[in-house]
Design a protein around this motif. Structure first.
Motif, mmCIF file in Angstrom:
data_model
loop_
_atom_site.group_PDB
_atom_site.id
_atom_site.type_symbol
_atom_site.label_atom_id
_atom_site.label_comp_id
_atom_site.label_asym_id
_atom_site.label_seq_id
_atom_site.Cartn_x
_atom_site.Cartn_y
_atom_site.Cartn_z
ATOM 1 N N GLY A 50 0.844 -1.210 0.000
ATOM 2 C CA GLY A 50 0.000 0.000 0.000
ATOM 3 C C GLY A 50 0.870 1.248 0.000
ATOM 4 O O GLY A 50 0.640 2.175 -0.781
ATOM 5 N N THR A 51 1.919 1.242 0.871
ATOM 6 C CA THR A 51 2.811 2.404 0.947
ATOM 7 C C THR A 51 3.467 2.646 -0.404
ATOM 8 O O THR A 51 3.539 3.777 -0.883
ATOM 9 C CB THR A 51 3.902 2.159 2.010
ATOM 10 O OG1 THR A 51 3.280 1.573 3.136
ATOM 11 C CG2 THR A 51 4.594 3.436 2.403
ATOM 12 N N LEU A 52 3.961 1.537 -1.012
ATOM 13 C CA LEU A 52 4.605 1.663 -2.318
ATOM 14 C C LEU A 52 3.668 2.290 -3.331
ATOM 15 O O LEU A 52 4.043 3.184 -4.085
ATOM 16 C CB LEU A 52 5.049 0.292 -2.811
ATOM 17 C CG LEU A 52 6.451 -0.133 -2.387
ATOM 18 C CD1 LEU A 52 6.732 -1.552 -2.841
ATOM 19 C CD2 LEU A 52 7.492 0.807 -3.004
ATOM 20 N N LEU A 53 2.426 1.785 -3.315
ATOM 21 C CA LEU A 53 1.426 2.309 -4.253
ATOM 22 C C LEU A 53 1.221 3.803 -4.054
ATOM 23 O O LEU A 53 1.185 4.576 -5.011
ATOM 24 C CB LEU A 53 0.094 1.584 -4.066
ATOM 25 C CG LEU A 53 -0.066 0.292 -4.850
ATOM 26 C CD1 LEU A 53 -1.384 -0.369 -4.531
ATOM 27 C CD2 LEU A 53 -0.008 0.586 -6.352
ATOM 28 N N VAL A 54 1.099 4.178 -2.752
ATOM 29 C CA VAL A 54 0.866 5.590 -2.439
ATOM 30 C C VAL A 54 2.041 6.431 -2.924
ATOM 31 O O VAL A 54 1.857 7.474 -3.566
ATOM 32 C CB VAL A 54 0.640 5.772 -0.921
ATOM 33 C CG1 VAL A 54 0.671 7.238 -0.545
ATOM 34 C CG2 VAL A 54 -0.690 5.168 -0.514
ATOM 35 N N VAL A 55 3.291 5.921 -2.642
ATOM 36 C CA VAL A 55 4.484 6.662 -3.055
ATOM 37 C C VAL A 55 4.499 6.814 -4.572
ATOM 38 O O VAL A 55 4.717 7.902 -5.115
ATOM 39 C CB VAL A 55 5.766 5.950 -2.563
ATOM 40 C CG1 VAL A 55 7.000 6.529 -3.217
ATOM 41 C CG2 VAL A 55 5.872 6.066 -1.047
ATOM 42 N N LEU A 56 4.212 5.688 -5.272
ATOM 43 C CA LEU A 56 4.189 5.727 -6.734
ATOM 44 C C LEU A 56 3.181 6.752 -7.232
ATOM 45 O O LEU A 56 3.461 7.541 -8.141
ATOM 46 C CB LEU A 56 3.817 4.354 -7.283
ATOM 47 C CG LEU A 56 4.997 3.423 -7.549
ATOM 48 C CD1 LEU A 56 4.497 2.071 -8.017
ATOM 49 C CD2 LEU A 56 5.887 4.014 -8.638
ATOM 50 N N ALA A 57 1.989 6.706 -6.591
ATOM 51 C CA ALA A 57 0.930 7.631 -7.008
ATOM 52 C C ALA A 57 1.392 9.073 -6.819
ATOM 53 O O ALA A 57 1.210 9.915 -7.708
ATOM 54 C CB ALA A 57 -0.327 7.366 -6.204
ATOM 55 N N SER A 80 4.010 9.960 -9.439
ATOM 56 C CA SER A 80 3.433 10.215 -10.763
ATOM 57 C C SER A 80 2.654 11.524 -10.761
ATOM 58 O O SER A 80 2.689 12.263 -11.755
ATOM 59 C CB SER A 80 2.516 9.077 -11.231
ATOM 60 O OG SER A 80 2.379 8.119 -10.273
ATOM 61 N N LEU A 81 1.969 11.786 -9.651
ATOM 62 C CA LEU A 81 1.214 13.039 -9.577
ATOM 63 C C LEU A 81 2.152 14.244 -9.683
ATOM 64 O O LEU A 81 1.877 15.200 -10.408
ATOM 65 C CB LEU A 81 0.442 13.123 -8.265
ATOM 66 C CG LEU A 81 -0.941 12.457 -8.293
ATOM 67 C CD1 LEU A 81 -1.576 12.494 -6.925
ATOM 68 C CD2 LEU A 81 -1.845 13.163 -9.295
ATOM 69 N N LEU A 82 3.288 14.121 -8.932
ATOM 70 C CA LEU A 82 4.250 15.219 -8.949
ATOM 71 C C LEU A 82 4.807 15.428 -10.356
ATOM 72 O O LEU A 82 4.940 16.553 -10.833
ATOM 73 C CB LEU A 82 5.397 14.934 -7.974
ATOM 74 C CG LEU A 82 5.064 15.185 -6.504
ATOM 75 C CD1 LEU A 82 6.227 14.760 -5.620
ATOM 76 C CD2 LEU A 82 4.776 16.671 -6.280
ATOM 77 N N THR A 83 5.153 14.265 -11.030
ATOM 78 C CA THR A 83 5.686 14.367 -12.388
ATOM 79 C C THR A 83 4.673 15.043 -13.299
ATOM 80 O O THR A 83 5.007 15.944 -14.070
ATOM 81 C CB THR A 83 6.010 12.947 -12.919
ATOM 82 O OG1 THR A 83 6.587 12.209 -11.877
ATOM 83 C CG2 THR A 83 6.939 13.002 -14.098
ATOM 84 N N LEU A 84 3.421 14.539 -13.179
ATOM 85 C CA LEU A 84 2.365 15.125 -14.011
ATOM 86 C C LEU A 84 2.234 16.618 -13.743
ATOM 87 O O LEU A 84 2.138 17.430 -14.666
ATOM 88 C CB LEU A 84 1.026 14.431 -13.718
ATOM 89 C CG LEU A 84 0.802 13.109 -14.458
ATOM 90 C CD1 LEU A 84 -0.491 12.469 -13.999
ATOM 91 C CD2 LEU A 84 0.741 13.367 -15.961
ATOM 92 N N ALA A 85 2.256 16.940 -12.438
ATOM 93 C CA ALA A 85 2.101 18.347 -12.050
ATOM 94 C C ALA A 85 3.239 19.175 -12.633
ATOM 95 O O ALA A 85 3.030 20.268 -13.149
ATOM 96 C CB ALA A 85 2.081 18.461 -10.537
#
Lengths: 163, 589
Positions: free
Chosen positions: B294-301, B304-309
């Motif tokens: 779950g933590t990994l998923l959150v970190v990945l999310a 990716s959000l930061l990259t997108l931003a």
């Protein structure tokens, strides 16, 4: 605390469950419900300062076609054979039940209860005949599960006897 | 003879006497000796013996605990003052320890409470517990424990009465008396119902199981041990119960045999039974793994959000950059938007203007992330008109162009009359050319034979007349003014007629331009006549105002035209009549 197992036997519909219900809960219901297998209740009594807990095994009605499971009587301090004074046949059946029980447990005290005394006596047995049959038992007590007449006494006697 | 009989008897007798002398009658001397030294013998080994036995099977503790408890109880009852005096110095320490223990426990319980009451898991559990109709606490226990022995009953086998019960949670313990009797009754029923011919012992209940609850029944000669277990109990736990039952029989053999309904002798067996109140929590490993995943998923999310931003911000900056570029002649930026990681530009561009990408690159804008969709339009910007003019002039190498003032351009060079005529035609066709002042006085036209020239001009006039005759100006229903959409055709018409009158003038031609207004068939004949005439007049007036000689123009109203396509009637069309080229003699008779 002392715990005593007491079994209640008798033909169908003589009022075994009603006796227990009157004794344990103090209520009587006109509604008839057949007992299947066995129903167990408990009540605590005080005898001469000692607490006794009666575990009452209310067995299903026994008739001539179906015997009863003698294993239920195992370890019982006493058992009660209930008959209905409005049905002559119930006394004969009660005597049969007594002999069946005695066959397996000859030394266990057996109490003879003539129930439904709130109704007029309508069997053809005379008082003498009833008393004669009662000699096979430890004691004879006439009760009414409906009015509660003698019910408390019946179980107090058994508790006293069991000590 | 007489000696024979008695001889054997004294031998036996003497042996007995010797034994009697040595060890006394009925081993009396040995017993006396042992009794006299018993204390010494036992005291010499008692501690070791106790330790050995305790190490071997732990039974010493089981025997001692109830005895010590009872003794302590009696001692406190009898000598409470003495006990208080002894304990008094310790009370402070005890209280502090108790309080700190309580606090630790309280904090842990509160943590557990928060975890179990507020977490999404607990809400799911509450829902599931409600759905399956069990209490929340029971459901939690079933989820948390692999298995848990919740309650133990020791039941007298013959009477079915309860000898003793212990529970992991006294608040949850059921009515043990009735359960015990009922269990024995069920056991009797099963034994009787399913094996009337066999020995009853062969067919007794070993287990009663529901979805999440199991009653494990262990039968002994005098007592039955019943364990109420939630979850799935491992098989080896039965062995533990069996051992406990055997120990129970061993310790309480006498009270069991003499049992008459009094269960007081069995009060001490709690110690023995407590060992069986075991449980095993479910491994939290899976949860940890899940939590890690779950933590990994959150970190990945988040990454990716930061990259997108980041990309989004970059694009937004680029968009802002484009929006603030200085306006380019011939290019009108109508809309910029960010979509699918690209900037989309919508713009209008005059074909003479530089390409949009060229324009962007000129200002240092990277065009990799830019997609452009453009529509053509005609720009009236002076710079664009100039570009168009320059493009046109470049086709005539003999001509040159120079700027005199801001909007004043001077053409110079030499060009033939026909080329000049064509050039004029082309220059005049540039939309908005009137915004520029073009000085063509410096263009020299080399003289050619007049006849030739007149013939060429006559040919040109015919060509123009033919083109004019092909022009149809369409009108909207019941409208006599020219629609904006027709203005391009009208401008062309104006240009052609201007040229025509020039050429005609040069070579002295008579020209008549018929402007024929018409209408569709809707409306009355009179109205159609008026409308058609109005249309013709309007076109004429417009032409006049654009510099066409009025004397050439002959407007006329045709009324409605009998056409199959009714809408085709809403027009003004033209026809040109040109006289034959006149010679000088014709001109001056």
């Amino acid at each position: 605390m002392n715990q005593k197992k007491v079994c209640i036997l008798g033909p169908t519909g003589v009022g075994k469950t009603s006796l227990v219900k009157q004794f344990v809960e103090g209520i009587f219901s006109e509604k008839y419900q057949t007992t299947i297998g066995v129903k167990i209740d408990k009540k605590q009594l005080s005898q001469n300062g000692n607490d006794v807990q009666l575990l009452l095994w209310d067995l299903e009605g026994i008739d001539r076609y179906c015997g009863f499971n003698p294993r239920y009587l195992r370890g019982a301090t006493a058992y009660i054979v209930v008959v209905d004074q409005t049905r002559s046949q119930s006394l004969l059946e009660g005597l049969d039940i007594l002999s069946m029980a005695r066959e397996h447990y000859p030394d266990t005290p057996a109490f003879f209860v003539v129930n439904k005394t709130d109704l007029p006596t309508s069997w053809h047995w005379s008082e003498e005949e009833v008393n004669e049959h009662a000699k096979s038992f430890t004691s004879l007590i006439k009760t009414s599960a409906k009015t509660g007449d003698n019910v408390e006494d019946l179980f107090s006697t058994i508790a006293f006897w069991a000590q | 003879m007489t000696d024979k009989g008695p001889t054997s008897a004294p031998v036996d007798d003497s042996l007995d006497k010797i034994r009697e002398l040595l060890i006394g009658r009925d081993d009396k001397y040995i017993e006396d000796k042992l009794n006299r030294n018993a204390k010494g013998v036992v005291s010499g080994v008692v501690s070791e013996a106790l330790l050995d036995r305790e190490t071997k099977d732990g039974s010493v503790n089981k025997v001692l605990v109830p005895l010590v408890e009872k003794s302590l109880h009696r001692s406190i009852e009898a000598n409470s003052d003495k006990i208080v005096g002894t304990l008094y110095p310790l009370v402070g320490t005890l209280v502090r320890k108790a309080v700190s223990a309580f606090l630790v426990d309280f904090v842990e319980k509160t943590n557990a409470l928060i975890e179990h009451s507020l977490s999404p898991k607990s809400i799911t559990w509450r829902f599931k517990a409600w759905q399956s109709g069990v209490r929340y606490s029971d459901y939690v226990a079933s989820q948390v424990y692999q298995y848990q022995v919740q309650q133990l009953f020791v039941i007298h086998r013959e009477t079915g009465t309860l000898l003793h019960t212990v529970s992991s949670d006294p608040q949850k313990s059921k009515d043990a008396d009735l359960i015990s009797s009922m269990l024995v009754a069920i056991n009797d029923f099963v034994a009787d119902a399913f094996s009337p011919s066999k020995a009853a012992y062969d067919n007794e209940l070993g287990e009663i199981k529901t979805d999440d609850f199991t009653l494990l029944i262990n039968l002994g000669p005098q007592a039955i041990l019943v364990a109420a277990v939630i979850g799935s109990a491992p098989p080896e736990i039965r062995g533990k119960f069996q051992l406990a039952l055997e120990e129970f029989h061993q310790f309480y053999q006498k009270p069991l045999l003499e049992y008459k309904g009094d269960n007081r002798p069995f009060e001490g067996c709690g110690t023995l039974l407590n060992d069986c109140l075991v449980s095993e929590k479910k491994e939290a490993k899976q949860g940890k793994k899940k939590r890690l995943a779950g933590t990994l998923l959150v970190v990945l999310a988040i990454v990716s959000l930061l990259t997108l931003a980041f990309f989004r911000i970059e694009l937004a900056l680029l968009q802002n950059n484009i929006d603030t570029l200085p306006p380019e002649p011939g290019i009108v930026l109508s809309r910029t938007e960010i979509n699918n990681g690209k900037i989309h530009l919508r713009l209008l561009r005059d074909p003479a203007a530089p390409s949009a990408r060229e324009w962007l690159r000129r200002y240092g804008v990277e065009t990799d992330d830019v997609s452009i969709s453009e529509s053509s339009f005609v720009s009236l910007h002076n710079a664009v008109i100039e570009t168009k003019l320059l493009n046109l002039i470049s086709a005539y190498p003999s001509l040159s162009i120079a700027r005199e003032e801001a909007n004043n351009l001077r053409l110079s060079g030499s060009i033939s009359a026909a080329q000049y005529s064509l050039l004029l035609q082309k220059v005049n066709a540039i939309p908005g050319i009137s915004q520029l002042n073009i000085n063509a006085n410096n263009i020299t036209i080399p003289p050619v034979a007049t006849d030739n020239s007149a013939t060429l001009s006559a040919a040109l006039a015919k060509q123009i007349a033919s083109e004019v005759s092909g022009i149809t100006l369409n009108f909207k229903k019941n409208q006599n003014t020219l629609a904006v959409s027709e203005m391009e055709k009208f401008n062309r018409l104006t240009l052609l007629l201007t040229q025509l009158q020039d050429v005609a003038h040069q070579i002295n031609l008579s020209v008549a331009v018929f402007i024929m207004g018409a209408s569709d068939r809707s409306g009355t004949t009179a109205k159609n006549k008026t409308l058609s005439r109005a249309r013709a007049d309007n076109v004429k007036n417009l032409l006049v105002s654009n510099g066409v000689d009025e004397s050439l123009l002959l407007p006329m109203g045709l009324g409605s035209l009998p056409l199959n396509e009714n809408a085709m009637g809403r027009t003004v069309f033209l026809n040109v009549l040109i006289s034959e080229a006149k010679t000088t003699e014709d001109k001056n008779p």
